[in-house]
Design an enzyme around this catalytic site. Structure first.
Site, PDB file in Angstrom:
ATOM      1  N   ARG A 112       0.867  -1.269  -0.013  1.00 46.79           N
ATOM      2  CA  ARG A 112       0.022   0.089  -0.151  1.00 46.79           C
ATOM      3  C   ARG A 112       0.941   1.367  -0.008  1.00 46.79           C
ATOM      4  NH1 ARG A 112      -3.118   3.067   4.659  1.00 46.79           N
ATOM      5  NH2 ARG A 112      -3.821   4.602   3.363  1.00 46.79           N
ATOM      6  N   HIS A 157      -2.880  11.096   0.415  1.00 48.16           N
ATOM      7  CA  HIS A 157      -2.260  10.973   1.584  1.00 48.16           C
ATOM      8  C   HIS A 157      -1.761  12.218   2.149  1.00 48.16           C
ATOM      9  CE1 HIS A 157      -1.022   7.451   4.593  1.00 48.16           C
ATOM     10  NE2 HIS A 157      -0.819   8.541   5.225  1.00 48.16           N
ATOM     11  N   GLU A 202      -7.266   8.549   5.996  1.00 48.15           N
ATOM     12  CA  GLU A 202      -7.492   9.236   7.285  1.00 48.15           C
ATOM     13  C   GLU A 202      -8.141  10.436   7.240  1.00 48.15           C
ATOM     14  OE1 GLU A 202      -4.160   9.128  10.157  1.00 48.15           O
ATOM     15  OE2 GLU A 202      -4.384   6.881  10.243  1.00 48.15           O
ATOM     16  N   ASN A 341      -7.434   1.767  10.014  1.00 46.87           N
ATOM     17  CA  ASN A 341      -6.266   2.235  10.518  1.00 46.87           C
ATOM     18  C   ASN A 341      -6.497   1.877  12.013  1.00 46.87           C
ATOM     19  OD1 ASN A 341      -5.582   2.862   7.825  1.00 46.87           O
ATOM     20  ND2 ASN A 341      -5.032   4.674   8.185  1.00 46.87           N
ATOM     21  N   TYR A 343      -4.199   1.939  15.763  1.00 48.03           N
ATOM     22  CA  TYR A 343      -2.728   1.510  16.427  1.00 48.03           C
ATOM     23  C   TYR A 343      -2.985   1.472  17.835  1.00 48.03           C
ATOM     24  CZ  TYR A 343      -0.420   3.621  12.308  1.00 48.03           C
ATOM     25  OH  TYR A 343      -0.281   3.689  10.963  1.00 48.03           O
ATOM     26  N   GLU A 408      -3.995   0.177   8.249  1.00 49.50           N
ATOM     27  CA  GLU A 408      -2.432   0.467   8.903  1.00 49.50           C
ATOM     28  C   GLU A 408      -2.732  -0.095  10.329  1.00 49.50           C
ATOM     29  OE1 GLU A 408      -1.299   4.688   9.131  1.00 49.50           O
ATOM     30  OE2 GLU A 408      -2.062   5.063   7.057  1.00 49.50           O
TER      31      GLU A 408
END
Ligand code: NAG
Ligand code: NAG
Length: 499
Positions: A112, A157, A202, A341, A343, A408
């Protein structure tokens, strides 16, 4: 290094043997839940991710136009840790073949990456195309395919052409059509080779660059207005690009989405108020963009709160813009999968904070971390593996179990012996498998952030997310596999055995 390799391979041999033993069970009886939990389902895709501004360098090479991040880092070196910028970064503009070989060595099936809009369209508009930029991505895509790696391409991005920011960027409604024209050129040029597209990475981060406190380029700090307006146009742009693809390029057979983000929002206590606050946190982050594309229009709680606050502020027009009926229709149903995504997780409780007006104030919640969650080298990232499972489950419930790809997920650790990163992946993979086998979430892939250390926005090069380290003091930008890369290499080899 030699010694590392010996120890590394002995460790891997042990885990190899163990996983093999379990996969035998998978072969013999795929109804065995415990055996199933040790491996991902057949066909599950593993990849790694990067973004143009973070890795490419070549900021003004061969006719590339300036992006808002070039402008931001040059105008305000003080905004970035150690006054760094990404003028050279990993120099992937020149060294992309090394990146492809790293992906291949580790065994990733998907890469990606993102296209720098001003590299292909220096002024942001299709009236002038930079052939060198077009060639760069064609060469990268061809090299990936020649090495058996599938491209997954992000169109935006964060590195908006400065020329478009000069007419208002994402605040200008015209941006939706300009994005559609850019997307058209990208689908036309690369679409017979690219089957996975992310329109916008995002969107919930982008809005902070318009409405937060110097969070990133273009750094407008329009609290409570610029954020909602930019978000509105991001959604309009996405909708137009998706409909265009449907109309003109559906024969290419690609799948499109956005990469949604936020923290996972976990109620701090089981009080009704905190549970409601955590729900607001979800709807004001992932939901802000996912609700309009999966269910049509903004999450009702967002509409209600921003309208109410706007009225109390004496405004006759809500700070959260309204879509026309036509726009709602155009945007509703414009994703083929959920790009997720993830985290970390935040604890959420009811309460109010933030400038007036602002998104934080409208959303009316406070965030904290559970002191038991392990820290990382990034202040915002605590290790909360169960969060990825809870989030996948929330997505399943909210949007009728869409196909989901973790676009992500990763961990910052500078050490070459990055055992904490290995443990992060091990625990998050395990929770993902539970989401698949126990919660029946339709998760089909995972792209690791990141293949190489890179420019981590305002953190510069101080947070290292690469499973491969890069020597930024070396003009050759030498890349060296960390322990986690070796671990992934063995893990992916094992996964391939059941394909
Ligand atoms: C940033 O963009 C503005 C507007 O286009 C321009 O005037 C300025 O020179 C740029 N700054 C740098 C450092 O390139
Ligand atoms: C969005 O589309 C779905 C499926 O067609 C439909 O059920 C829903 O009512 C639409 N949402 C809006 C707000 O129109």
């Amino acid at each position: 290094m030699a010694q590392h390799t010996v120890v590394g391979s002995r460790m891997s041999y042990l885990s190899l043997t163990l996983i093999l033993a379990f996969s035998q069970l998978v072969f013999s009886d795929d109804k065995l839940p415990i055996a199933a939990h040790t491996m991902f389902p057949k066909g599950f895709m593993f990849g790694a991710a990067t973004a143009a501004y973070q890795v490419e360098g070549g900021w003004n090479a061969d006719g590339k136009g300036m992006s808002v991040w070039d402008n931001y880092t040059h105008e305000h070196p003080d905004f970035v840790a150690l006054n760094e910028n990404a003028d050279v970064s990993d120099d992937s503009y020149h060294l992309y073949k090394e990146d492809v070989q790293l992906l291949k060595t580790i065994g990733f099936q998907v890469y990606r990456f993102s296209i720098s809009w001003p590299r292909v369209l220096p002024n942001g508009r299709t009236s002038y195309v930079n052939q060198a930029g077009i060639d760069y991505y064609m060469n990268l895509i061809d090299d990936l395919l020649a090495n058996g790696i599938e491209p997954m391409v992000t169109l935006f991005h964060w590195d908006l052409p400065q020329a478009l920011e000069d007419i208002g960027g994402w605040l200008n409604p015209d941006i939706a059509q300009l994005f559609e024209e850019y997307a058209d050129l990208m689908f036309k040029t690369y679409g017979d080779k690219v089957k996975w597209w992310i329109t916008i990475n995002e969107p919930f981060s982008v809005v902070w660059f318009y409405g937060g406190n110097s969070a990133g380029a273009p750094n407008l700090n329009l609290h409570g207005t610029g954020d909602y307006l930019s978000g509105h146009n991001l959604l309009r742009a996405h909708g137009k690009a998706y409909r265009l693809y449907q109309k003109k390029y559906s024969h290419q057979g690609g799948k499109l989405s956005m990469a949604f983000c936020g923290p996972m929002c976990q109620p701090k206590t089981d009080s009704k108020d905190d549970i409601a606050a955590a729900e607001r946190c979800y709807q004001f982050s992932y939901g802000w963009f996912a609700h309009p594309v999966f269910r049509g229009d903004y999450p009702p709680v967002m509409r209600e709160l921003v309208d109410k606050n706007s009225k109390e502020e004496g405004r006759t027009v809500s700070r959260l813009p309204y879509f026309t009926e036509e726009e709602i229709k155009e945007i509703n149903g414009t994703v083929d999968f959920f790009g997720m995504n993830y985290y970390t997780t935040n604890l959420i409780n009811d309460g109010v904070i933030g400038d007036f007006p602002s998104v934080t104030r409208d959303a009316h919640y406070l965030t904290s971390f559970d002191p038991s969650w392990p820290s990382s080298e990034a202040d915002w990232l605590k290790i909360v593996p169960q969060g990825i499972r809870l989030l996948a489950k929330k997505v399943k419930e909210e949007y009728n179990n869409p196909t989901l790809i973790v676009t992500e997920n990763g961990y910052p650790q500078a050490s070459m012996d990055d055992y904490e990163r290995i443990s992060y992946f091990e625990s998050h993979f395990s929770e993902l498998r539970r989401a698949i086998y126990e919660d029946k979430c339709n998760i089909i892939g995972h792209t690791t952030w990141s293949i190489i250390d890179n420019f981590e926005w305002r953190k510069g090069y101080t947070n290292k997310f690469g499973v491969v380290s890069v020597d930024f003091n070396d003009p050759k930008r030498t890349r060296t596999l960390r322990r986690s890369a070796e671990w992934l290499q063995h893990y992916l080899a094992m996964h391939k055995l059941i394909q």
